[in-house]
Design a protein around this motif. Structure first.
Motif, PDB file in Angstrom:
ATOM      1  N   ILE A  56       0.847  -1.238   0.052  1.00 56.13           N
ATOM      2  CA  ILE A  56       0.033   0.155  -0.042  1.00 56.13           C
ATOM      3  C   ILE A  56       0.923   1.173  -0.100  1.00 56.13           C
ATOM      4  N   SER A  57       0.554   2.200  -0.773  1.00 58.50           N
ATOM      5  CA  SER A  57       1.316   3.494  -0.873  1.00 58.50           C
ATOM      6  C   SER A  57       0.380   4.478  -1.837  1.00 58.50           C
ATOM      7  N   ASP A  58       0.570   5.714  -1.865  1.00 57.72           N
ATOM      8  CA  ASP A  58      -0.258   6.387  -2.682  1.00 57.72           C
ATOM      9  C   ASP A  58       0.301   6.427  -3.964  1.00 57.72           C
ATOM     10  N   GLU A  59       1.386   5.878  -4.377  1.00 63.48           N
ATOM     11  CA  GLU A  59       1.798   5.651  -5.833  1.00 63.48           C
ATOM     12  C   GLU A  59       1.487   4.405  -6.319  1.00 63.48           C
ATOM     13  N   LEU A  60       1.650   3.346  -5.453  1.00 60.64           N
ATOM     14  CA  LEU A  60       1.259   1.716  -6.150  1.00 60.64           C
ATOM     15  C   LEU A  60       0.440   1.207  -5.075  1.00 60.64           C
ATOM     16  N   ILE A  61      -0.369   0.308  -5.511  1.00 63.61           N
ATOM     17  CA  ILE A  61      -1.146  -0.769  -4.910  1.00 63.61           C
ATOM     18  C   ILE A  61      -0.886  -2.137  -5.518  1.00 63.61           C
ATOM     19  N   GLY A  62      -0.564  -3.011  -4.440  1.00 63.43           N
ATOM     20  CA  GLY A  62      -0.273  -4.431  -4.833  1.00 63.43           C
ATOM     21  C   GLY A  62      -0.817  -5.450  -4.048  1.00 63.43           C
ATOM     22  N   GLY A  63      -1.116  -6.744  -4.691  1.00 64.91           N
ATOM     23  CA  GLY A  63      -1.609  -7.925  -3.807  1.00 64.91           C
ATOM     24  C   GLY A  63      -0.858  -9.235  -4.501  1.00 64.91           C
ATOM     25  N   CYS A  64      -0.444 -10.084  -3.786  1.00 68.30           N
ATOM     26  CA  CYS A  64      -0.271 -11.321  -4.245  1.00 68.30           C
ATOM     27  C   CYS A  64      -0.669 -12.364  -3.447  1.00 68.30           C
ATOM     28  N   LEU A  79      -0.839  -5.084  -9.586  1.00 67.39           N
ATOM     29  CA  LEU A  79      -0.477  -3.961  -9.456  1.00 67.39           C
ATOM     30  C   LEU A  79      -1.129  -3.139  -9.922  1.00 67.39           C
ATOM     31  N   PHE A  80      -1.594  -2.007  -9.054  1.00 67.55           N
ATOM     32  CA  PHE A  80      -2.530  -0.730  -9.512  1.00 67.55           C
ATOM     33  C   PHE A  80      -2.017   0.467  -9.245  1.00 67.55           C
ATOM     34  N   HIS A  81      -1.940   1.431 -10.239  1.00 70.36           N
ATOM     35  CA  HIS A  81      -1.258   2.664 -10.310  1.00 70.36           C
ATOM     36  C   HIS A  81      -2.292   3.778 -10.165  1.00 70.36           C
ATOM     37  N   PRO A  82      -2.671   4.199  -8.782  1.00 67.39           N
ATOM     38  CA  PRO A  82      -3.747   5.199  -8.789  1.00 67.39           C
ATOM     39  C   PRO A  82      -3.752   6.462  -9.559  1.00 67.39           C
ATOM     40  N   ALA A  83      -2.738   6.955 -10.149  1.00 67.69           N
ATOM     41  CA  ALA A  83      -2.565   8.051 -10.649  1.00 67.69           C
ATOM     42  C   ALA A  83      -3.012   7.799 -11.901  1.00 67.69           C
ATOM     43  N   SER A  84      -2.879   6.934 -12.570  1.00 66.61           N
ATOM     44  CA  SER A  84      -3.303   6.612 -13.982  1.00 66.61           C
ATOM     45  C   SER A  84      -4.361   5.722 -13.969  1.00 66.61           C
ATOM     46  N   GLY A  85      -4.755   5.152 -13.132  1.00 66.20           N
ATOM     47  CA  GLY A  85      -5.946   3.981 -13.203  1.00 66.20           C
ATOM     48  C   GLY A  85      -5.405   2.830 -13.820  1.00 66.20           C
ATOM     49  N   ARG A  86      -3.891   2.571 -14.167  1.00 63.91           N
ATOM     50  CA  ARG A  86      -3.782   1.356 -14.990  1.00 63.91           C
ATOM     51  C   ARG A  86      -3.338   0.341 -13.992  1.00 63.91           C
TER      52      ARG A  86
END
Length: 338
Positions: A56-64, A79-86
């Protein structure tokens, strides 16, 4: 305790100060609901285990996650990039768990899945109390992440409860710890330490109900100089004891039962999460989700893990309130038949 299952074939139940050394499920006196003693095949078929590592961070969210369901080995990573929604996500399902291995030591050993050039690996190191994640995918994605429960000191939630008439579930949870490492992927190159990333971890195993459902919430982050983590669940571990808690600078604070109020058909709409004792009052707003659906008759799953932001308040007894303002975290809505 060295082993979860006692010499009489029955588990230790309760909330423990430290993890058991071994989940020795083969020593469990498993019986049918009518009292008939069940053998090695039933013990293998009914035993399920999973482990999860979240970032968890403001720049990247991830889970495995890795799961041993006896008839299948399952893994996913995203992996999810909140700034771009990608978002990047991969799923793996291996019959009979071929290409997987699972340690039954919650604080030591390796769980991993290999499929072609893809590797998902979760390692727990007893001596250093470290949890490590390594992901290598055939598209060049690489995740290396680690945290320690020793420096600074952290108290995990370790719990074992009854499940149905003849089962039990051991769960070990961590949230609100800072992590180090690096992520390289199509979304960019990220240094987890420089980003101030947090991690959370879940190690669970046992004889769960043949059909079960749960909701879960977890957050990790900083409120000023205070490290905050949260673990709430409804549907699995509520028989005599609950796993519900939050952490303030690594100190575990127990919470009563919780209610999840949300629209199952629209999981990205806001969730309301409140504890019976008033210590937790949170609103969750989803920003994206990882979902899987499987139905092959004897096995079925409808799984949604939603990532987004929490706002609200934590009210530890006898202490100042902790205001939660747009902290990233996760919720889940899960149905499974196994």
């Amino acid at each position: 305790m060295e082993r979860l299952i006692q010499a009489n074939g029955q588990p230790h139940y309760g909330i423990f100060a430290s993890p058991p050394g071994l989940i020795n499920y083969r020593d469990y006196d498993l019986r049918s609901p009518m009292g008939r003693k069940l053998g090695a095949l039933a013990k293998w078929r009914r035993f399920h285990q999973f482990q999860y590592f979240g970032l968890i961070s403001d720049e990247l969210i991830g889970g495995c996650a890795l799961a041993n369901l006896s008839l299948a080995g399952i893994g996913f990573v995203y992996l999810f990039h909140p700034a771009s929604g990608r978002m990047i996500e991969r799923q793996f399902k291996l019959p009979l768990g071929w290409g997987t291995r699972f340690s039954q030591q919650p604080d030591d050993g390796v769980c991993e899945l290999r499929s072609g050039a893809n590797l998902l690996r979760l390692e727990n190191v007893g001596a250093s109390r470290e949890k490590r994640l390594l992901v290598e995918l055939d598209d060049g994605t690489r995740i290396e992440a680690a945290f320690s429960e020793r420096e600074p000191a952290f108290a995990p939630m370790c719990i074992n409860t009854q499940a149905g008439v003849n089962g039990w579930v051991y769960a070990q949870k961590v949230a609100g710890v800072r992590c180090q490492g690096r992520v390289q992927c199509a979304l960019g190159d990220f240094d987890l330490g420089q980003m101030g990333a947090f991690a959370h971890h879940d190690w669970s195993a046992g004889y769960m109900r043949p059909q079960t459902h749960w909701n879960w919430a977890c957050l990790s982050g900083a409120v000023g100089d205070l490290r905050v983590g949260l673990n709430l669940s409804c549907g699995v571990n509520e028989t005599s004891f609950t796993e519900n808690c939050f952490w303030l600078d690594g100190e575990l604070i127990k919470v009563d039962t919780v209610r999840f109020d949300f629209d199952r058909q629209q999981p990205l709409q806001p969730w309301q999460i409140h504890s019976h004792d008033g210590q937790v009052a949170l609103r969750f707003e989803g920003h994206g989700l990882h979902q899987e659906r499987m139905n092959v008759g004897f096995m079925a799953s409808n799984f949604k893990q939603i990532f987004g932001r929490f706002s609200g308040v934590l009210r530890p007894v006898g202490r100042p309130e902790v205001l939660i303002d747009q902290l990233w975290g996760f919720v889940e809505d899960q149905y499974v038949k196994w």
